[in-house]
Design a protein around this motif. Structure first.
Motif, PDB file in Angstrom:
ATOM      1  N   THR A 101     -62.462  -7.426 -22.543  1.00 43.71           N
ATOM      2  CA  THR A 101     -62.894  -8.190 -23.717  1.00 43.71           C
ATOM      3  C   THR A 101     -63.682  -9.426 -23.302  1.00 43.71           C
ATOM      4  O   THR A 101     -64.674  -9.790 -23.962  1.00 43.71           O
ATOM      5  CB  THR A 101     -61.691  -8.607 -24.570  1.00 43.71           C
ATOM      6  OG1 THR A 101     -60.784  -9.384 -23.781  1.00 43.71           O
ATOM      7  CG2 THR A 101     -60.953  -7.378 -25.095  1.00 43.71           C
ATOM      8  N   GLU A 102     -63.273 -10.085 -22.218  1.00 41.27           N
ATOM      9  CA  GLU A 102     -63.999 -11.258 -21.747  1.00 41.27           C
ATOM     10  C   GLU A 102     -65.388 -10.872 -21.240  1.00 41.27           C
ATOM     11  O   GLU A 102     -66.365 -11.593 -21.459  1.00 41.27           O
ATOM     12  CB  GLU A 102     -63.201 -11.965 -20.651  1.00 41.27           C
ATOM     13  CG  GLU A 102     -61.906 -12.591 -21.144  1.00 41.27           C
ATOM     14  CD  GLU A 102     -61.101 -13.224 -20.023  1.00 41.27           C
ATOM     15  OE1 GLU A 102     -61.542 -13.119 -18.837  1.00 41.27           O
ATOM     16  OE2 GLU A 102     -60.037 -13.799 -20.304  1.00 41.27           O
ATOM     17  N   LEU A 103     -65.467  -9.727 -20.548  1.00 41.68           N
ATOM     18  CA  LEU A 103     -66.768  -9.247 -20.077  1.00 41.68           C
ATOM     19  C   LEU A 103     -67.694  -8.983 -21.261  1.00 41.68           C
ATOM     20  O   LEU A 103     -68.867  -9.394 -21.256  1.00 41.68           O
ATOM     21  CB  LEU A 103     -66.585  -7.970 -19.253  1.00 41.68           C
ATOM     22  CG  LEU A 103     -67.868  -7.264 -18.786  1.00 41.68           C
ATOM     23  CD1 LEU A 103     -68.687  -8.153 -17.872  1.00 41.68           C
ATOM     24  CD2 LEU A 103     -67.521  -5.940 -18.080  1.00 41.68           C
ATOM     25  N   ALA A 104     -67.174  -8.315 -22.287  1.00 38.74           N
ATOM     26  CA  ALA A 104     -67.993  -8.002 -23.457  1.00 38.74           C
ATOM     27  C   ALA A 104     -68.459  -9.271 -24.162  1.00 38.74           C
ATOM     28  O   ALA A 104     -69.635  -9.391 -24.553  1.00 38.74           O
ATOM     29  CB  ALA A 104     -67.208  -7.121 -24.424  1.00 38.74           C
ATOM     30  N   GLU A 105     -67.569 -10.223 -24.305  1.00 37.44           N
ATOM     31  CA  GLU A 105     -67.937 -11.473 -24.987  1.00 37.44           C
ATOM     32  C   GLU A 105     -68.972 -12.252 -24.192  1.00 37.44           C
ATOM     33  O   GLU A 105     -69.927 -12.801 -24.766  1.00 37.44           O
ATOM     34  CB  GLU A 105     -66.678 -12.324 -25.204  1.00 37.44           C
ATOM     35  CG  GLU A 105     -65.729 -11.741 -26.255  1.00 37.44           C
ATOM     36  CD  GLU A 105     -64.407 -12.488 -26.306  1.00 37.44           C
ATOM     37  OE1 GLU A 105     -64.239 -13.460 -25.538  1.00 37.44           O
ATOM     38  OE2 GLU A 105     -63.541 -12.088 -27.110  1.00 37.44           O
TER      39      GLU A 105
END
Length: 409
Positions: A101-105
């Protein structure tokens, strides 16, 4: 999910022309004459890496579509998705030891920054796959209950044979479809499928992977194609004007999405035109994340390249063409930008009313940006060699280039 800020689009005298655009489905050019509100859906990024020039070229094409429509005094309803959960994203996060999720954000935020710098007009609705899941589940259940989908070991597949129009977007034969399915995320060789081409609608939860409540489907996550269908139907409905993306999306993504929507609604077609941008190469191979041969917009910006020059480099190639990014392409764009700015910086000059119509005409003919650039080049040549004194000309040229080409002088 929020998009990015919109740059102001100057109003030009007169009115633009309706857009003639190449439609992949009919394999010809059609004239689009939307109502007061033009509707467009463009497939967004899977945010496991930054925006590369191939991405920028695609979104530049559909930014031109918006600008042509705005010049006809229409409003635009533009929708774009973000595939913020998918196998490539999960694989990259696992490889690099990051939370997915952090990578996507992080990568979505960088994409927004790049789009802002390039002055791409934003969508009215910018929707992530994860936030769309509550709307996806009922669609999969409807397809299953109607006999257009079936379960296989807990996964749910769409039956391509349920749509009599399947194949009419890409116009490929079965063998070509099978090869591309295997290459582009499908699983044609999985035992038990009714048809090798049947795409997954709902993937049952796998150990160590994210999953969501799917109601009667069980826990899992959506397939790639149904994500865009749910978002498009929710915000645009059937029969919208343009479904857009890179040429590698014609099959399977746009083909499957059209069939999903048509099976759900009983209406045809999902979109009036399927419009696809060409691929950008580097060192003789298509620019792609899997090959690692990428030129990132953010890296160019960090190196001090003016985003307007990047945009001119994109505009120097027809949107449907496959082309190669080189240092020479960028150098030519930088030189062109300098000449254009020098020309419009003069207090007066060569009348430009005819130029406005030349640029409009070029873009209305299947977004012929190279012809539009050539028209501006001719005016610039005259301007730099002339002593005419039309005080309004430089400002009109600046507004035209800004409004129709998205380049700030």
């Amino acid at each position: 999910m929020h998009a990015w800020p919109a740059s102001e689009v100057p109003a030009l005298p007169g009115k633009g022309r309706d857009l003639e655009i190449h439609d992949t489905a009919t394999q010809g050019t059609i004239t689009l004459a939307p109502g007061p509100v033009a509707r467009i859906y463009v497939c967004g990024i899977t945010p496991y890496d930054a925006t590369h020039i191939g991405h920028a070229a695609t979104y530049n094409a559909f930014d031109l579509v918006q600008r042509v429509w705005l010049d006809t005094k229409r409003q635009i309803h533009y929708v774009q998705n973000v595939t913020d959960v998918d196998d490539p994203l999960l694989e990259r996060a696992l490889r690099d030891g990051h939370d997915w999720t952090e990578l996507a954000e992080r990568e979505t935020a960088l994409f927004r920054e790049d789009m802002t710098a390039l002055r791409m007009l934003p969508p009215q609705h910018y929707i992530g796959a994860v936030e769309a899941i509550p709307g996806i589940v009922p669609l999969v259940e409807r397809l299953r209950d109607a006999g257009a989908a079936y379960e296989l070991d807990g996964d749910v597949y769409f039956s391509v044979e349920s749509d009599p129009h399947f194949g009419q977007v890409s116009n490929l034969d079965a063998e070509a479809m099978r090869l591309l399915s295997a290459e582009r995320g499908g699983d044609p060789d999985r035992p038990g499928k009714k048809n090798p081409l049947d795409p997954m609608l709902w993937m049952a939860a796998r150990p160590g992977e994210p999953s969501w409540d799917g109601g009667s489907l069980g826990r899992g996550r959506p397939g790639w194609h149904i994500e865009c269908v749910a978002i498009a139907l929710d915000h645009l409905g059937m029969g919208f004007d343009i479904q857009g993306g890179g040429s590698d999306l014609a099959f399977p993504h746009h083909e499957m999405g059209a069939s999903h929507a048509q099976a759900l609604t009983g209406e045809f077609p999902m979109a009036k035109a399927y419009v696809h941008a060409g691929m950008v190469a580097l060192n003789g191979e298509k620019m792609s994340k899997s090959k690692g041969n990428l030129v990132f917009v953010s890296a160019l910006r960090r190196a001090g390249v003016d985003p307007a020059a990047i945009r001119l480099a994109l505009l120097s190639h027809h949107y449907r063409a496959d082309w190669e990014w080189t240092d020479e392409v960028l150098a030519e764009a930088v030189a062109r930008l300098e000449r254009w700015r020098a020309a419009v910086s003069r207090p007066d000059g060569v009348p430009a009313d005819a130029l406005v119509e030349e640029v409009r005409e070029a873009l209305s003919r299947d977004l012929d940006a190279p012809a539009a650039l050539a028209a501006v080049d001719r005016w610039v040549d005259l301007q730099l060699a002339s002593d005419e004194d039309d005080e309004s000309a430089p400002g009109l040229v600046s507004r035209t280039v800004d409004a129709l080409l998205g380049v700030a002088l």
